[in-house]
Design a protein around this motif. Structure first.
Motif, PDB file in Angstrom:
ATOM      1  N   VAL A   1       0.848  -1.205   0.000  1.00 59.38           N
ATOM      2  CA  VAL A   1       0.000   0.000   0.000  1.00 59.38           C
ATOM      3  C   VAL A   1       0.884   1.256   0.000  1.00 59.38           C
ATOM      4  O   VAL A   1       0.656   2.199  -0.763  1.00 59.38           O
ATOM      5  N   ILE A   2       1.911   1.228   0.833  1.00 52.16           N
ATOM      6  CA  ILE A   2       2.815   2.383   0.901  1.00 52.16           C
ATOM      7  C   ILE A   2       3.474   2.612  -0.464  1.00 52.16           C
ATOM      8  O   ILE A   2       3.548   3.748  -0.950  1.00 52.16           O
ATOM      9  N   LYS A   3       3.903   1.534  -1.091  1.00 55.53           N
ATOM     10  CA  LYS A   3       4.569   1.639  -2.390  1.00 55.53           C
ATOM     11  C   LYS A   3       3.625   2.249  -3.434  1.00 55.53           C
ATOM     12  O   LYS A   3       4.010   3.127  -4.217  1.00 55.53           O
ATOM     13  N   ARG A   4       2.406   1.801  -3.385  1.00 53.71           N
ATOM     14  CA  ARG A   4       1.389   2.287  -4.319  1.00 53.71           C
ATOM     15  C   ARG A   4       1.162   3.800  -4.120  1.00 53.71           C
ATOM     16  O   ARG A   4       1.097   4.569  -5.081  1.00 53.71           O
ATOM     17  N   LEU A   5       1.061   4.194  -2.835  1.00 56.51           N
ATOM     18  CA  LEU A   5       0.809   5.609  -2.525  1.00 56.51           C
ATOM     19  C   LEU A   5       2.011   6.470  -2.928  1.00 56.51           C
ATOM     20  O   LEU A   5       1.868   7.513  -3.569  1.00 56.51           O
ATOM     21  N   GLU A   6       3.183   6.004  -2.573  1.00 59.98           N
ATOM     22  CA  GLU A   6       4.382   6.787  -2.893  1.00 59.98           C
ATOM     23  C   GLU A   6       4.583   6.864  -4.402  1.00 59.98           C
ATOM     24  O   GLU A   6       5.001   7.894  -4.932  1.00 59.98           O
ATOM     25  N   GLY A   7       4.232   5.795  -5.055  1.00 60.58           N
ATOM     26  CA  GLY A   7       4.341   5.774  -6.520  1.00 60.58           C
ATOM     27  C   GLY A   7       3.448   6.822  -7.166  1.00 60.58           C
ATOM     28  O   GLY A   7       3.754   7.343  -8.241  1.00 60.58           O
ATOM     29  N   ALA A   8       2.337   7.127  -6.500  1.00 55.83           N
ATOM     30  CA  ALA A   8       1.419   8.140  -7.038  1.00 55.83           C
ATOM     31  C   ALA A   8       1.763   9.531  -6.492  1.00 55.83           C
ATOM     32  O   ALA A   8       0.972  10.471  -6.618  1.00 55.83           O
ATOM     33  N   GLY A   9       2.922   9.639  -5.869  1.00 55.21           N
ATOM     34  CA  GLY A   9       3.408  10.952  -5.421  1.00 55.21           C
ATOM     35  C   GLY A   9       2.878  11.384  -4.064  1.00 55.21           C
ATOM     36  O   GLY A   9       2.979  12.556  -3.702  1.00 55.21           O
ATOM     37  N   PHE A  10       2.328  10.453  -3.286  1.00 52.80           N
ATOM     38  CA  PHE A  10       1.786  10.822  -1.978  1.00 52.80           C
ATOM     39  C   PHE A  10       2.878  10.881  -0.922  1.00 52.80           C
ATOM     40  O   PHE A  10       3.856  10.132  -0.974  1.00 52.80           O
ATOM     41  N   LYS A  11       2.685  11.800   0.035  1.00 47.84           N
ATOM     42  CA  LYS A  11       3.521  11.833   1.230  1.00 47.84           C
ATOM     43  C   LYS A  11       2.851  10.892   2.229  1.00 47.84           C
ATOM     44  O   LYS A  11       1.642  10.975   2.445  1.00 47.84           O
ATOM     45  N   VAL A  12       3.629   9.990   2.803  1.00 50.43           N
ATOM     46  CA  VAL A  12       3.038   8.904   3.581  1.00 50.43           C
ATOM     47  C   VAL A  12       3.577   8.898   5.004  1.00 50.43           C
ATOM     48  O   VAL A  12       4.758   9.139   5.226  1.00 50.43           O
ATOM     49  N   HIS A  13       2.692   8.645   5.954  1.00 46.09           N
ATOM     50  CA  HIS A  13       3.159   8.424   7.333  1.00 46.09           C
ATOM     51  C   HIS A  13       2.522   7.163   7.882  1.00 46.09           C
ATOM     52  O   HIS A  13       1.296   7.023   7.892  1.00 46.09           O
ATOM     53  N   LEU A  14       3.360   6.258   8.340  1.00 42.55           N
ATOM     54  CA  LEU A  14       2.886   4.976   8.848  1.00 42.55           C
ATOM     55  C   LEU A  14       2.780   5.028  10.368  1.00 42.55           C
ATOM     56  O   LEU A  14       3.734   5.408  11.040  1.00 42.55           O
ATOM     57  N   SER A  15       1.608   4.676  10.904  1.00 42.96           N
ATOM     58  CA  SER A  15       1.451   4.601  12.368  1.00 42.96           C
ATOM     59  C   SER A  15       1.024   3.202  12.744  1.00 42.96           C
ATOM     60  O   SER A  15      -0.024   2.725  12.315  1.00 42.96           O
ATOM     61  N   ARG A  16       1.824   2.588  13.578  1.00 49.00           N
ATOM     62  CA  ARG A  16       1.476   1.231  14.026  1.00 49.00           C
ATOM     63  C   ARG A  16       0.850   1.320  15.399  1.00 49.00           C
ATOM     64  O   ARG A  16       1.534   1.571  16.386  1.00 49.00           O
ATOM     65  N   GLY A  17      -0.446   1.159  15.452  1.00 49.07           N
ATOM     66  CA  GLY A  17      -1.139   1.188  16.745  1.00 49.07           C
ATOM     67  C   GLY A  17      -1.120  -0.206  17.350  1.00 49.07           C
ATOM     68  O   GLY A  17      -0.611  -1.154  16.740  1.00 49.07           O
ATOM     69  N   VAL A  18      -1.644  -0.316  18.555  1.00 46.56           N
ATOM     70  CA  VAL A  18      -1.668  -1.613  19.237  1.00 46.56           C
ATOM     71  C   VAL A  18      -2.605  -2.552  18.465  1.00 46.56           C
ATOM     72  O   VAL A  18      -2.291  -3.716  18.240  1.00 46.56           O
ATOM     73  N   VAL A  19      -3.742  -2.006  18.027  1.00 48.41           N
ATOM     74  CA  VAL A  19      -4.736  -2.850  17.366  1.00 48.41           C
ATOM     75  C   VAL A  19      -4.523  -2.882  15.849  1.00 48.41           C
ATOM     76  O   VAL A  19      -4.485  -3.938  15.238  1.00 48.41           O
ATOM     77  N   ARG A  20      -4.404  -1.697  15.247  1.00 48.68           N
ATOM     78  CA  ARG A  20      -4.264  -1.696  13.790  1.00 48.68           C
ATOM     79  C   ARG A  20      -3.288  -0.627  13.309  1.00 48.68           C
ATOM     80  O   ARG A  20      -2.946   0.302  14.035  1.00 48.68           O
ATOM     81  N   THR A  21      -2.877  -0.823  12.070  1.00 42.35           N
ATOM     82  CA  THR A  21      -1.937   0.098  11.450  1.00 42.35           C
ATOM     83  C   THR A  21      -2.726   1.056  10.563  1.00 42.35           C
ATOM     84  O   THR A  21      -3.626   0.634   9.831  1.00 42.35           O
ATOM     85  N   VAL A  22      -2.401   2.342  10.663  1.00 47.64           N
ATOM     86  CA  VAL A  22      -3.019   3.293   9.744  1.00 47.64           C
ATOM     87  C   VAL A  22      -1.919   4.005   8.955  1.00 47.64           C
ATOM     88  O   VAL A  22      -0.829   4.254   9.460  1.00 47.64           O
ATOM     89  N   ILE A  23      -2.257   4.306   7.712  1.00 48.37           N
ATOM     90  CA  ILE A  23      -1.293   4.982   6.847  1.00 48.37           C
ATOM     91  C   ILE A  23      -1.906   6.320   6.454  1.00 48.37           C
ATOM     92  O   ILE A  23      -2.959   6.373   5.819  1.00 48.37           O
ATOM     93  N   GLY A  24      -1.269   7.394   6.894  1.00 48.60           N
ATOM     94  CA  GLY A  24      -1.710   8.729   6.495  1.00 48.60           C
ATOM     95  C   GLY A  24      -1.099   9.030   5.132  1.00 48.60           C
ATOM     96  O   GLY A  24       0.070   8.721   4.892  1.00 48.60           O
ATOM     97  N   ALA A  25      -1.876   9.627   4.254  1.00 45.76           N
ATOM     98  CA  ALA A  25      -1.352   9.909   2.909  1.00 45.76           C
ATOM     99  C   ALA A  25      -1.883  11.249   2.418  1.00 45.76           C
ATOM    100  O   ALA A  25      -3.081  11.504   2.472  1.00 45.76           O
TER     101      ALA A  25
END
Ligand code: PEP
Ligand code: MN
Length: 342
Positions: A17-41
């Motif tokens: 998912v990160i690769k896909r977002l970055e490939g489309a020129g998005f700035k990405v921030h990955l947050s790993r929570g206790v329950v789930r991971t969210v990717i800000g884009a």
């Protein structure tokens, strides 16, 4: 937007998912929570097929960021930002005291103050070399000579230096000395200056504008973050209200609110926030109680003769007493004061 991954999403799925977002020129921030991971884009949504992103393995849902500030908000980055200033970390559990005169007036004045605040427990030294004064007839600062004196004070004490940059043309030169670049209230919406200092990559202390709303303040921070500089410290320094007894109204609700809205650290400035020496200590305590990650305090060895902001400057011995009181407040909150290593 936020890409919420399923609780059990695999590492390769997150990476895809990160690769896909970055490939489309998005700035990405990955947050790993206790329950789930969210990717800000953040980026141009027209460059991405949202439905196919949502259909990628491991993705639970894609939700837009509704707030006008995208990078500064907790949706993009849920966890606190810790700004690294040399070896110091501002924005974690430790509270920092940034102290010094309003303006660098002379070598003797600055060095005396620097040693005193260092001794009492400050981690950073403030002092303006370039002063944005309301009146052109007021003392404008020592300029380059002020920077040299600040550098000498750091050399002698180990304190990190926080000083204001008022002009784009001087930004690089100020950044050679400053550990943290201060953007003053009057420049909070000087967008060209915000972009210029953002590009320098140094930590920035961004003061709230004289009459800025919280949203305008966070949007000003957004200009710096958009330059890929996440080393932003917000500073509540009081706003203009109908009250004239105090110089400004220190908005402690903004300290608490911004800690909820944004991941950026917040410090409070009870000196400019009140304009009155006698109010600095109680408001310093209250700011820490409201969740401030640090305090910016004007300290002058001889406030009666200060060239700027004398009435709100506390004396070194008052600063020492304040440190004890603020440390006690920090303890109540399960925090402590940051210390410089000996
Ligand atoms: C200062 O920190 O001395 C100063 C000029 O502050 P502000 O920009 O908050 O007025
Ligand atoms: Mn001042």
């Amino acid at each position: 937007m936020i890409v919420v991954m399923h609780g059990g999403a695999r590492e390769e799925e997150i990476e895809a998912v990160i690769k896909r977002l970055e490939g489309a020129g998005f700035k990405v921030h990955l947050s790993r929570g206790v329950v789930r991971t969210v990717i800000g884009a953040i980026g141009d949504k027209s460059r991405l097929e949202l439905q196919s992103l949502e259909a990628m393995p491991g993705v639970e849902k894609v939700v837009p960021i509704l707030k006008p500030y995208k990078l500064a908000g907790r949706e993009f980055k849920p966890e606190d930002t810790v700004v690294q200033v040399g070896k110091l970390r501002l924005g974690g559990p430790e509270i920092h005291l940034i102290a010094g005169p309003c303006a660098v007036e002379s070598r003797e004045q600055l060095l005396e103050t620097a040693h005193a605040v260092r001794e009492a427990g400050a981690t950073m030294l403030r002092g303006g070399a370039f002063k944005p004064r309301t009146s052109p007839y007021s003392f404008q600062g020592l300029g380059r000579r002020g920077l040299e004196i600040l550098a000498e004070a750091r050399e002698q004490t180990g304190l990190a230096v926080v000083t204001e940059v008022t002009d784009q043309a001087m930004a690089r030169e100020v950044a050679e000395v400053a550990d943290v670049l201060q953007i003053g209230s009057r420049n909070m919406q000087n967008f060209a200056l915000l972009q210029a200092v953002g590009k320098l990559g140094k930590p920035i202390l961004l003061k709230r504008g004289l009459s800025a709303t919280i949203e305008e303040w966070l949007l000003a921070a957004e200009y710096i973050l958009a330059e890929d500089n996440f080393n932003v410290i917000l500073c509540e320094r009081g706003i203009r209200t109908f009250e004239t007894y105090t110089r400004n109204t220190l908005d402690l609700s903004a300290v608490a609110a911004v800690k909820q809205l944004s991941h950026l650290p917040v410090v409070a400035d009870p000196s400019h926030g009140t304009g009155k020496r006698a109010l600095v200590l109680p408001l310093a305590r209250a700011a820490v109680a409201a969740g401030a990650d640090g305090l910016l305090l004007e300290v002058h060895p001889n406030p009666e003769n200060a060239l700027s902001d004398g009435p709100q400057s506390i004396k070194p011995e008052q600063f020492s007493a304040l440190v004890g009181e603020v440390a006690a407040m920090a303890r109540v909150l399960g925090r402590s004061l940051a210390r410089l290593q000996a």
